[in-house]
Motif scaffolding. Structure first.
Motif, PDB file in Angstrom:
ATOM      1  N   GLU A  73       0.842  -1.188   0.000  1.00  0.00           N
ATOM      2  CA  GLU A  73       0.000   0.000   0.000  1.00  0.00           C
ATOM      3  C   GLU A  73       0.883   1.245   0.000  1.00  0.00           C
ATOM      4  OE1 GLU A  73      -3.683   0.569   2.767  1.00  0.00           O
ATOM      5  OE2 GLU A  73      -1.906   1.250   3.843  1.00  0.00           O
ATOM      6  N   ARG A  74       0.691   2.108  -0.983  1.00  0.00           N
ATOM      7  CA  ARG A  74       1.474   3.350  -1.072  1.00  0.00           C
ATOM      8  C   ARG A  74       0.562   4.513  -0.693  1.00  0.00           C
ATOM      9  NH1 ARG A  74       2.898   7.456  -4.753  1.00  0.00           N
ATOM     10  NH2 ARG A  74       5.127   7.987  -4.687  1.00  0.00           N
ATOM     11  N   CYS A  75       0.974   5.283   0.302  1.00  0.00           N
ATOM     12  CA  CYS A  75       0.179   6.402   0.818  1.00  0.00           C
ATOM     13  C   CYS A  75       0.894   7.712   0.527  1.00  0.00           C
ATOM     14  CB  CYS A  75      -0.023   6.269   2.322  1.00  0.00           C
ATOM     15  SG  CYS A  75      -0.692   4.667   2.830  1.00  0.00           S
ATOM     16  N   GLU A  76       0.220   8.613  -0.170  1.00  0.00           N
ATOM     17  CA  GLU A  76       0.814   9.902  -0.499  1.00  0.00           C
ATOM     18  C   GLU A  76      -0.088  11.029  -0.013  1.00  0.00           C
ATOM     19  OE1 GLU A  76       2.382  12.560  -4.305  1.00  0.00           O
ATOM     20  OE2 GLU A  76       1.575  10.548  -4.647  1.00  0.00           O
ATOM     21  N   VAL A  77       0.466  11.914   0.815  1.00  0.00           N
ATOM     22  CA  VAL A  77      -0.282  13.066   1.314  1.00  0.00           C
ATOM     23  C   VAL A  77      -0.335  14.100   0.193  1.00  0.00           C
ATOM     24  CG1 VAL A  77      -0.323  14.931   3.005  1.00  0.00           C
ATOM     25  CG2 VAL A  77       0.407  12.636   3.701  1.00  0.00           C
ATOM     26  N   LEU A  78      -1.571  14.480  -0.188  1.00  0.00           N
ATOM     27  CA  LEU A  78      -1.748  15.467  -1.249  1.00  0.00           C
ATOM     28  C   LEU A  78      -1.913  16.875  -0.685  1.00  0.00           C
ATOM     29  CD1 LEU A  78      -4.302  13.563  -3.527  1.00  0.00           C
ATOM     30  CD2 LEU A  78      -1.807  13.609  -3.706  1.00  0.00           C
ATOM     31  N   ARG A  79      -2.576  16.965   0.473  1.00  0.00           N
ATOM     32  CA  ARG A  79      -2.880  18.262   1.062  1.00  0.00           C
ATOM     33  C   ARG A  79      -2.897  18.117   2.576  1.00  0.00           C
ATOM     34  NH1 ARG A  79      -7.393  18.893  -1.816  1.00  0.00           N
ATOM     35  NH2 ARG A  79      -6.270  19.743  -3.566  1.00  0.00           N
ATOM     36  N   SER A  80      -2.280  19.029   3.278  1.00  0.00           N
ATOM     37  CA  SER A  80      -2.279  18.973   4.745  1.00  0.00           C
ATOM     38  C   SER A  80      -2.315  20.388   5.299  1.00  0.00           C
ATOM     39  CB  SER A  80      -1.034  18.229   5.252  1.00  0.00           C
ATOM     40  OG  SER A  80      -1.082  18.094   6.645  1.00  0.00           O
ATOM     41  N   GLY A  81      -3.436  20.748   5.904  1.00  0.00           N
ATOM     42  CA  GLY A  81      -3.586  22.081   6.473  1.00  0.00           C
ATOM     43  C   GLY A  81      -4.444  22.019   7.728  1.00  0.00           C
ATOM     44  N   PRO A  82      -4.706  23.165   8.349  1.00  0.00           N
ATOM     45  CA  PRO A  82      -5.475  23.168   9.602  1.00  0.00           C
ATOM     46  C   PRO A  82      -6.940  22.773   9.424  1.00  0.00           C
ATOM     47  CG  PRO A  82      -4.981  25.418   8.894  1.00  0.00           C
ATOM     48  CD  PRO A  82      -4.240  24.501   7.976  1.00  0.00           C
ATOM     49  N   ASN A  83      -7.488  22.925   8.207  1.00  0.00           N
ATOM     50  CA  ASN A  83      -8.903  22.627   7.986  1.00  0.00           C
ATOM     51  C   ASN A  83      -9.160  21.502   6.994  1.00  0.00           C
ATOM     52  OD1 ASN A  83     -10.012  24.689   9.706  1.00  0.00           O
ATOM     53  ND2 ASN A  83      -9.223  26.146   8.207  1.00  0.00           N
ATOM     54  N   GLN A  84      -8.101  20.969   6.390  1.00  0.00           N
ATOM     55  CA  GLN A  84      -8.286  19.887   5.423  1.00  0.00           C
ATOM     56  C   GLN A  84      -7.023  19.034   5.317  1.00  0.00           C
ATOM     57  OE1 GLN A  84      -8.840  20.849   1.215  1.00  0.00           O
ATOM     58  NE2 GLN A  84     -10.506  19.359   1.123  1.00  0.00           N
ATOM     59  N   PHE A  85      -7.258  17.735   5.132  1.00  0.00           N
ATOM     60  CA  PHE A  85      -6.164  16.793   4.924  1.00  0.00           C
ATOM     61  C   PHE A  85      -6.616  15.828   3.842  1.00  0.00           C
ATOM     62  CE2 PHE A  85      -4.223  12.639   5.727  1.00  0.00           C
ATOM     63  CZ  PHE A  85      -2.869  12.974   5.742  1.00  0.00           C
ATOM     64  N   GLN A  86      -5.726  15.521   2.901  1.00  0.00           N
ATOM     65  CA  GLN A  86      -6.086  14.586   1.842  1.00  0.00           C
ATOM     66  C   GLN A  86      -4.911  13.668   1.531  1.00  0.00           C
ATOM     67  OE1 GLN A  86      -6.916  16.001  -2.279  1.00  0.00           O
ATOM     68  NE2 GLN A  86      -8.947  15.133  -1.906  1.00  0.00           N
ATOM     69  N   MET A  87      -5.227  12.386   1.403  1.00  0.00           N
ATOM     70  CA  MET A  87      -4.204  11.381   1.136  1.00  0.00           C
ATOM     71  C   MET A  87      -4.748  10.409   0.093  1.00  0.00           C
ATOM     72  SD  MET A  87      -2.240   9.013   3.981  1.00  0.00           S
ATOM     73  CE  MET A  87      -3.611   7.978   4.455  1.00  0.00           C
ATOM     74  N   VAL A  88      -3.889  10.004  -0.841  1.00  0.00           N
ATOM     75  CA  VAL A  88      -4.284   8.987  -1.812  1.00  0.00           C
ATOM     76  C   VAL A  88      -3.552   7.695  -1.468  1.00  0.00           C
ATOM     77  CG1 VAL A  88      -2.548   9.646  -3.542  1.00  0.00           C
ATOM     78  CG2 VAL A  88      -4.593   8.435  -4.257  1.00  0.00           C
ATOM     79  N   VAL A  89      -4.304   6.610  -1.432  1.00  0.00           N
ATOM     80  CA  VAL A  89      -3.762   5.302  -1.053  1.00  0.00           C
ATOM     81  C   VAL A  89      -3.988   4.341  -2.217  1.00  0.00           C
ATOM     82  CG1 VAL A  89      -3.913   3.405   0.605  1.00  0.00           C
ATOM     83  CG2 VAL A  89      -4.370   5.749   1.360  1.00  0.00           C
ATOM     84  N   THR A  90      -2.899   3.788  -2.759  1.00  0.00           N
ATOM     85  CA  THR A  90      -3.027   2.770  -3.806  1.00  0.00           C
ATOM     86  C   THR A  90      -2.534   1.447  -3.232  1.00  0.00           C
ATOM     87  OG1 THR A  90      -0.872   3.405  -4.705  1.00  0.00           O
ATOM     88  CG2 THR A  90      -2.803   4.352  -5.753  1.00  0.00           C
ATOM     89  N   ALA A  91      -3.299   0.394  -3.443  1.00  0.00           N
ATOM     90  CA  ALA A  91      -2.958  -0.907  -2.863  1.00  0.00           C
ATOM     91  C   ALA A  91      -3.029  -1.993  -3.921  1.00  0.00           C
ATOM     92  CB  ALA A  91      -3.914  -1.239  -1.714  1.00  0.00           C
ATOM     93  N   ALA A  92      -2.066  -2.898  -3.872  1.00  0.00           N
ATOM     94  CA  ALA A  92      -2.031  -4.050  -4.772  1.00  0.00           C
ATOM     95  C   ALA A  92      -1.913  -5.316  -3.940  1.00  0.00           C
ATOM     96  CB  ALA A  92      -0.846  -3.938  -5.733  1.00  0.00           C
ATOM     97  N   SER A  93      -2.822  -6.260  -4.183  1.00  0.00           N
ATOM     98  CA  SER A  93      -2.813  -7.555  -3.483  1.00  0.00           C
ATOM     99  C   SER A  93      -2.666  -8.647  -4.527  1.00  0.00           C
ATOM    100  CB  SER A  93      -4.118  -7.745  -2.687  1.00  0.00           C
ATOM    101  OG  SER A  93      -4.277  -6.737  -1.733  1.00  0.00           O
ATOM    102  N   ARG A  94      -1.440  -9.086  -4.736  1.00  0.00           N
ATOM    103  CA  ARG A  94      -1.155 -10.035  -5.823  1.00  0.00           C
ATOM    104  C   ARG A  94      -1.797 -11.401  -5.614  1.00  0.00           C
ATOM    105  NH1 ARG A  94      -0.107  -6.220  -9.134  1.00  0.00           N
ATOM    106  NH2 ARG A  94       1.780  -5.051  -8.765  1.00  0.00           N
ATOM    107  N   GLU A  95      -2.078 -11.769  -4.360  1.00  0.00           N
ATOM    108  CA  GLU A  95      -2.639 -13.093  -4.093  1.00  0.00           C
ATOM    109  C   GLU A  95      -4.162 -13.133  -4.208  1.00  0.00           C
ATOM    110  OE1 GLU A  95      -1.108 -14.412  -0.315  1.00  0.00           O
ATOM    111  OE2 GLU A  95       0.938 -13.867  -0.879  1.00  0.00           O
TER     112      GLU A  95
END
Length: 198
Positions: A73-95
């Motif tokens: 799972e790769r987590c990347e913070v896109l936006r981080s401030g006092p009133n908003q936070f945004q993160m995109v999470v991409t996950a790969a499950s090969r099994e």
């Protein structure tokens, strides 16, 4: 132009979004820390979490998902401030069934609403990264199960934050597990069915 519009509409139709309003007792900083520290993984009893950092805004979690097996799972913070936070999470499950052909992408947003409560939003979509895809009926089932599973997981985290860290009912995850196992059994049955006599 029309082709581009059709692609955008197809992407919009193939995602699932939900919002969870947290009580006023939960501030944005607490919710953000729970997301970044991976409290959801511990809550859902994912095994052997190993975290590495690519940069100040990107970290990678490796764990065993109870249904999908080994997951990155790769987590990347896109936006981080006092009133908003945004993160995109991409996950790969090969099994997972056909897991080598797709990744799950979730955009998680925390924001304050008009009542100064924190709202957690989760928008989940499946991205096919291989020309080799399952049959269309299984493709729809896999996409639906992956999107619902991701959104339900963030819903469980929201519920956990709402209850102040108290245990959360596992009923919805048992139902989800049955749905995904149904997809796996269906895929296996389809692949192993006898070929018609020629």
């Amino acid at each position: 132009m029309l082709r581009r519009l059709a692609t955008l509409l197809a992407v919009a139709a193939a995602e699932l979004s939900r919002e969870f309003t947290l009580p006023k007792a939960v501030d944005l900083s607490t919710a953000k820390n729970a997301l970044v520290k991976g409290d959801m993984h511990r809550l859902l009893s994912y095994k052997s979490i190993k975290t590495s950092r690519e940069s100040g805004r990107v970290h990678v979690n490796e764990f065993r998902h109870p249904i999908g097996g080994a997951t990155v799972e790769r987590c990347e913070v896109l936006r981080s401030g006092p009133n908003q936070f945004q993160m995109v999470v991409t996950a790969a499950s090969r099994e997972a069934p056909f897991g080598e052909t797709f990744t799950t992408r979730v955009v998680v947003t925390l924001r304050r609403d008009a009542n100064n409560c924190v709202v957690m939003g989760a928008t989940s979509s499946v991205q096919w990264n291989s020309a080799k895809r399952p049959p269309r009926i299984l493709e729809r089932q896999i996409r639906s199960a992956a999107e619902k599973g991701s959104v339900n997981a963030y819903g469980a985290l929201a519920k956990w934050l709402e209850t102040g860290g108290a245990p959360v009912s596992r009923t919805r995850f048992r139902l989800l597990r049955r749905a995904v196992l149904g997809v796996a059994v269906g895929a296996g049955a389809l692949l192993l069915r006898p070929k018609a006599a020629e």
